[in-house]
Design a protein around this motif. Sequence first.
Motif, PDB file in Angstrom:
ATOM      1  N   LEU A  52       0.822  -1.206   0.000  1.00  0.00           N
ATOM      2  CA  LEU A  52       0.000   0.000   0.000  1.00  0.00           C
ATOM      3  C   LEU A  52       0.858   1.257   0.000  1.00  0.00           C
ATOM      4  O   LEU A  52       0.615   2.203  -0.763  1.00  0.00           O
ATOM      5  N   VAL A  53       1.893   1.266   0.828  1.00  0.00           N
ATOM      6  CA  VAL A  53       2.772   2.431   0.907  1.00  0.00           C
ATOM      7  C   VAL A  53       3.465   2.674  -0.428  1.00  0.00           C
ATOM      8  O   VAL A  53       3.567   3.812  -0.896  1.00  0.00           O
ATOM      9  N   LEU A  54       3.929   1.606  -1.085  1.00  0.00           N
ATOM     10  CA  LEU A  54       4.625   1.768  -2.353  1.00  0.00           C
ATOM     11  C   LEU A  54       3.709   2.371  -3.411  1.00  0.00           C
ATOM     12  O   LEU A  54       4.094   3.298  -4.141  1.00  0.00           O
ATOM     13  N   LEU A  55       2.472   1.886  -3.516  1.00  0.00           N
ATOM     14  CA  LEU A  55       1.534   2.399  -4.514  1.00  0.00           C
ATOM     15  C   LEU A  55       1.108   3.830  -4.208  1.00  0.00           C
ATOM     16  O   LEU A  55       0.970   4.660  -5.117  1.00  0.00           O
ATOM     17  N   VAL A  56       0.911   4.137  -2.943  1.00  0.00           N
ATOM     18  CA  VAL A  56       0.518   5.502  -2.563  1.00  0.00           C
ATOM     19  C   VAL A  56       1.626   6.486  -2.896  1.00  0.00           C
ATOM     20  O   VAL A  56       1.382   7.578  -3.428  1.00  0.00           O
ATOM     21  N   ARG A  57       2.875   6.127  -2.614  1.00  0.00           N
ATOM     22  CA  ARG A  57       3.997   7.032  -2.891  1.00  0.00           C
ATOM     23  C   ARG A  57       4.189   7.245  -4.389  1.00  0.00           C
ATOM     24  O   ARG A  57       4.579   8.325  -4.822  1.00  0.00           O
ATOM     25  N   HIS A  58       3.931   6.222  -5.186  1.00  0.00           N
ATOM     26  CA  HIS A  58       4.120   6.351  -6.629  1.00  0.00           C
ATOM     27  C   HIS A  58       3.007   7.177  -7.266  1.00  0.00           C
ATOM     28  O   HIS A  58       3.282   8.143  -7.985  1.00  0.00           O
ATOM     29  N   PHE A  59       1.762   6.807  -7.012  1.00  0.00           N
ATOM     30  CA  PHE A  59       0.632   7.475  -7.671  1.00  0.00           C
ATOM     31  C   PHE A  59       0.165   8.723  -6.939  1.00  0.00           C
ATOM     32  O   PHE A  59      -0.558   9.539  -7.503  1.00  0.00           O
ATOM     33  N   ARG A  60       0.537   8.858  -5.662  1.00  0.00           N
ATOM     34  CA  ARG A  60       0.079   9.979  -4.832  1.00  0.00           C
ATOM     35  C   ARG A  60      -1.442  10.050  -4.812  1.00  0.00           C
ATOM     36  O   ARG A  60      -2.047  11.119  -4.949  1.00  0.00           O
ATOM     37  N   GLU A  61      -2.046   8.894  -4.682  1.00  0.00           N
ATOM     38  CA  GLU A  61      -3.499   8.763  -4.628  1.00  0.00           C
ATOM     39  C   GLU A  61      -3.878   7.846  -3.466  1.00  0.00           C
ATOM     40  O   GLU A  61      -3.050   7.048  -3.001  1.00  0.00           O
ATOM     41  N   ALA A  62      -5.134   7.945  -3.039  1.00  0.00           N
ATOM     42  CA  ALA A  62      -5.653   6.994  -2.053  1.00  0.00           C
ATOM     43  C   ALA A  62      -5.817   5.645  -2.753  1.00  0.00           C
ATOM     44  O   ALA A  62      -6.472   5.552  -3.793  1.00  0.00           O
ATOM     45  N   ILE A  63      -5.232   4.607  -2.196  1.00  0.00           N
ATOM     46  CA  ILE A  63      -5.249   3.276  -2.810  1.00  0.00           C
ATOM     47  C   ILE A  63      -6.129   2.355  -1.969  1.00  0.00           C
ATOM     48  O   ILE A  63      -5.810   2.094  -0.803  1.00  0.00           O
ATOM     49  N   PRO A  64      -7.232   1.857  -2.534  1.00  0.00           N
ATOM     50  CA  PRO A  64      -8.069   0.901  -1.789  1.00  0.00           C
ATOM     51  C   PRO A  64      -7.433  -0.480  -1.803  1.00  0.00           C
ATOM     52  O   PRO A  64      -7.240  -1.070  -2.860  1.00  0.00           O
ATOM     53  N   LEU A  65      -7.098  -0.991  -0.635  1.00  0.00           N
ATOM     54  CA  LEU A  65      -6.450  -2.298  -0.536  1.00  0.00           C
ATOM     55  C   LEU A  65      -6.765  -2.889   0.826  1.00  0.00           C
ATOM     56  O   LEU A  65      -6.512  -2.251   1.853  1.00  0.00           O
ATOM     57  N   GLN A  66      -7.321  -4.078   0.854  1.00  0.00           N
ATOM     58  CA  GLN A  66      -7.730  -4.713   2.101  1.00  0.00           C
ATOM     59  C   GLN A  66      -6.928  -5.981   2.354  1.00  0.00           C
ATOM     60  O   GLN A  66      -6.212  -6.480   1.475  1.00  0.00           O
ATOM     61  N   THR A  67      -7.042  -6.516   3.570  1.00  0.00           N
ATOM     62  CA  THR A  67      -6.280  -7.696   3.975  1.00  0.00           C
ATOM     63  C   THR A  67      -7.157  -8.646   4.784  1.00  0.00           C
ATOM     64  O   THR A  67      -8.107  -8.211   5.458  1.00  0.00           O
ATOM     65  N   THR A  68      -6.850  -9.935   4.712  1.00  0.00           N
ATOM     66  CA  THR A  68      -7.539 -10.922   5.542  1.00  0.00           C
ATOM     67  C   THR A  68      -6.907 -11.021   6.925  1.00  0.00           C
ATOM     68  O   THR A  68      -7.389 -11.778   7.774  1.00  0.00           O
ATOM     69  N   ALA A  69      -5.825 -10.286   7.159  1.00  0.00           N
ATOM     70  CA  ALA A  69      -5.200 -10.164   8.481  1.00  0.00           C
ATOM     71  C   ALA A  69      -4.888 -11.524   9.104  1.00  0.00           C
ATOM     72  O   ALA A  69      -5.291 -11.832  10.221  1.00  0.00           O
ATOM     73  N   MET A  70      -4.133 -12.325   8.383  1.00  0.00           N
ATOM     74  CA  MET A  70      -3.743 -13.643   8.898  1.00  0.00           C
ATOM     75  C   MET A  70      -2.732 -13.488  10.033  1.00  0.00           C
ATOM     76  O   MET A  70      -1.787 -12.701   9.937  1.00  0.00           O
ATOM     77  N   ASP A  71      -2.932 -14.246  11.113  1.00  0.00           N
ATOM     78  CA  ASP A  71      -1.943 -14.290  12.198  1.00  0.00           C
ATOM     79  C   ASP A  71      -1.263 -15.661  12.189  1.00  0.00           C
ATOM     80  O   ASP A  71      -1.506 -16.485  11.298  1.00  0.00           O
ATOM     81  N   GLN A  72      -0.423 -15.904  13.184  1.00  0.00           N
ATOM     82  CA  GLN A  72       0.344 -17.147  13.185  1.00  0.00           C
ATOM     83  C   GLN A  72      -0.551 -18.379  13.267  1.00  0.00           C
ATOM     84  O   GLN A  72      -0.324 -19.376  12.569  1.00  0.00           O
ATOM     85  N   VAL A  73      -1.590 -18.317  14.090  1.00  0.00           N
ATOM     86  CA  VAL A  73      -2.475 -19.479  14.268  1.00  0.00           C
ATOM     87  C   VAL A  73      -3.235 -19.777  12.985  1.00  0.00           C
ATOM     88  O   VAL A  73      -3.307 -20.925  12.525  1.00  0.00           O
ATOM     89  N   ALA A  74      -3.801 -18.726  12.375  1.00  0.00           N
ATOM     90  CA  ALA A  74      -4.561 -18.915  11.139  1.00  0.00           C
ATOM     91  C   ALA A  74      -3.664 -19.423  10.020  1.00  0.00           C
ATOM     92  O   ALA A  74      -4.086 -20.229   9.185  1.00  0.00           O
ATOM     93  N   THR A  75      -2.432 -18.970  10.014  1.00  0.00           N
ATOM     94  CA  THR A  75      -1.499 -19.398   8.968  1.00  0.00           C
ATOM     95  C   THR A  75      -1.223 -20.885   9.067  1.00  0.00           C
ATOM     96  O   THR A  75      -1.156 -21.598   8.054  1.00  0.00           O
ATOM     97  N   ILE A  76      -1.078 -21.399  10.284  1.00  0.00           N
ATOM     98  CA  ILE A  76      -0.754 -22.806  10.487  1.00  0.00           C
ATOM     99  C   ILE A  76      -1.981 -23.698  10.294  1.00  0.00           C
ATOM    100  O   ILE A  76      -1.928 -24.722   9.607  1.00  0.00           O
ATOM    101  N   LEU A  77      -3.099 -23.287  10.851  1.00  0.00           N
ATOM    102  CA  LEU A  77      -4.291 -24.135  10.832  1.00  0.00           C
ATOM    103  C   LEU A  77      -5.143 -23.954   9.578  1.00  0.00           C
ATOM    104  O   LEU A  77      -6.000 -24.772   9.287  1.00  0.00           O
ATOM    105  N   GLY A  78      -4.892 -22.865   8.834  1.00  0.00           N
ATOM    106  CA  GLY A  78      -5.688 -22.614   7.634  1.00  0.00           C
ATOM    107  C   GLY A  78      -6.432 -21.299   7.760  1.00  0.00           C
ATOM    108  O   GLY A  78      -7.017 -21.006   8.813  1.00  0.00           O
ATOM    109  N   GLY A  79      -6.437 -20.511   6.682  1.00  0.00           N
ATOM    110  CA  GLY A  79      -6.982 -19.161   6.768  1.00  0.00           C
ATOM    111  C   GLY A  79      -8.309 -18.965   6.081  1.00  0.00           C
ATOM    112  O   GLY A  79      -8.685 -17.816   5.793  1.00  0.00           O
TER     113      GLY A  79
END
Length: 465
Positions: A52-79
């Motif tokens: 997100l930071v890279l795209l915002v700095r390049h285009f100088r625009e608000a960039i819509p970008l979301q995440t599933t916010a995986m943590d260590q437990v979700a990564t191991i057991l399945g997300g």
Amino acid sequence: MSHIQRFPTTAKACSVNPLKMSQPLGGALAFLGIDNCLPLFHGSQGCTAFGLVLLVRHFREAIPLQTTAMDQVATILGGYENLEEAIRNIDERMKPALIGVCTTGVTETKGEDMAGAYATFRQRNPKLDPLNLVFVNTPDFAGGFEDGFAAAVTGIVETLAQPVPLTVKGQVNILAGCHLTPGDVEELREIVESFGLNPIILPDLSLSMCGRQPTDFAPTSLGGTTIEQIKAMGASEITLAIGEHMRVAAAALELKTDVPTAFFDRLTGLEASDRFIRTLSEISGRPVPARLRRQRESLVDGMLDGHFFFSRKRIAVALEPDLLYAVTGFLNDMGADVVAAVSPTQAPVLEKIRARTVLVGDHSDVEALASGADLIVSNSHGRQGAARLGVPLHRMGLPMFDRLGAGLTVNVGYRGTRETLFAIGNRFLAAEMDHDAHGHDHTDGDEHHHQDGGCGGGSCGCSAG
């Protein structure tokens, strides 16, 4: 001969000042060219934040970008639960026309079955069936930015494009590669429309990343190719694929809709532009407009004026593969000596590059190969190495965070080629004519004298500091 044998990858144990960008970032940029779309990274919050930071700095625009916010437990057991919850929340709160899901290293290392996840989501959420979803595998430990962009466009085509029984006269598809800026895409639209043709551009960054100011906040992409246009691509007369990395997406579109394809590996340069214009004239049955003829005459005159300053100049280029090929091809046309062409990833187009050294590496490799060069062409991350060498840097590609209007530069067609010619040629001309008593060149691009303290705060007699 394999690509690895001909174009060796640097043998360093780590990447120093990386040139490579990740697949998920490329995939996100492709989705940002779809109207009312929201890219979703299936991974940790950090994976999304850096992109997100890279795209915002390049285009100088608000960039819509979301995440599933995986943590260590979700990564191991399945997300999957994180993915389903994220999609349901996005649909409920933001109502996007499309959600584009890109995997990251976290989920790819775990080995998430994205096709199975898609089927499970549709089965468990029948009420959300009208919601358009595209799931793309974009591991950031393999391939690079260009590969992720290509995978996303292919996924969009395979999911949304539909065969249409009737062909719409004058309608053409354009698959615009990631090496094209929003300014390039807008230039292509104007060229195609000047022949009386109606282009459907996928993805269309000229509408979403061109610097528009919305009257109200929008949590999704603002402008771009609409879902209806993508579904109508099967009615086009032809698909124009710009860039070798669009070949797979074009093949997928042709397989699904029977629309024939014409490939263009580059649109920067006189001969390359001629072929594109000639193709449009044949499709439309119209003569080349007078405006384009004037632009061609101006470009030819500019090449005659500028070739003295390009001849035998030693230039090192480090860019994404298709942009690397376009730029090195243009420099070869102008008589320059491309001493090094450095790509962040392996790609078939590297076979066609003419340079003394073609290498898969990073900016430290550029620095090693560019000693004694007259110019380095790369993105803004190449500025430190250029400063250490005392070689001017001409910025191209992504990211370009230390210049305004990075996304609106034009490098394609007659007009874009002419602008590129003058921008680079003026650096060589200035280097010959604008030296002060100390032999310093204070033209744009030699900012290392000032920003990095090379002039001692103006001690050389210049106005810096």
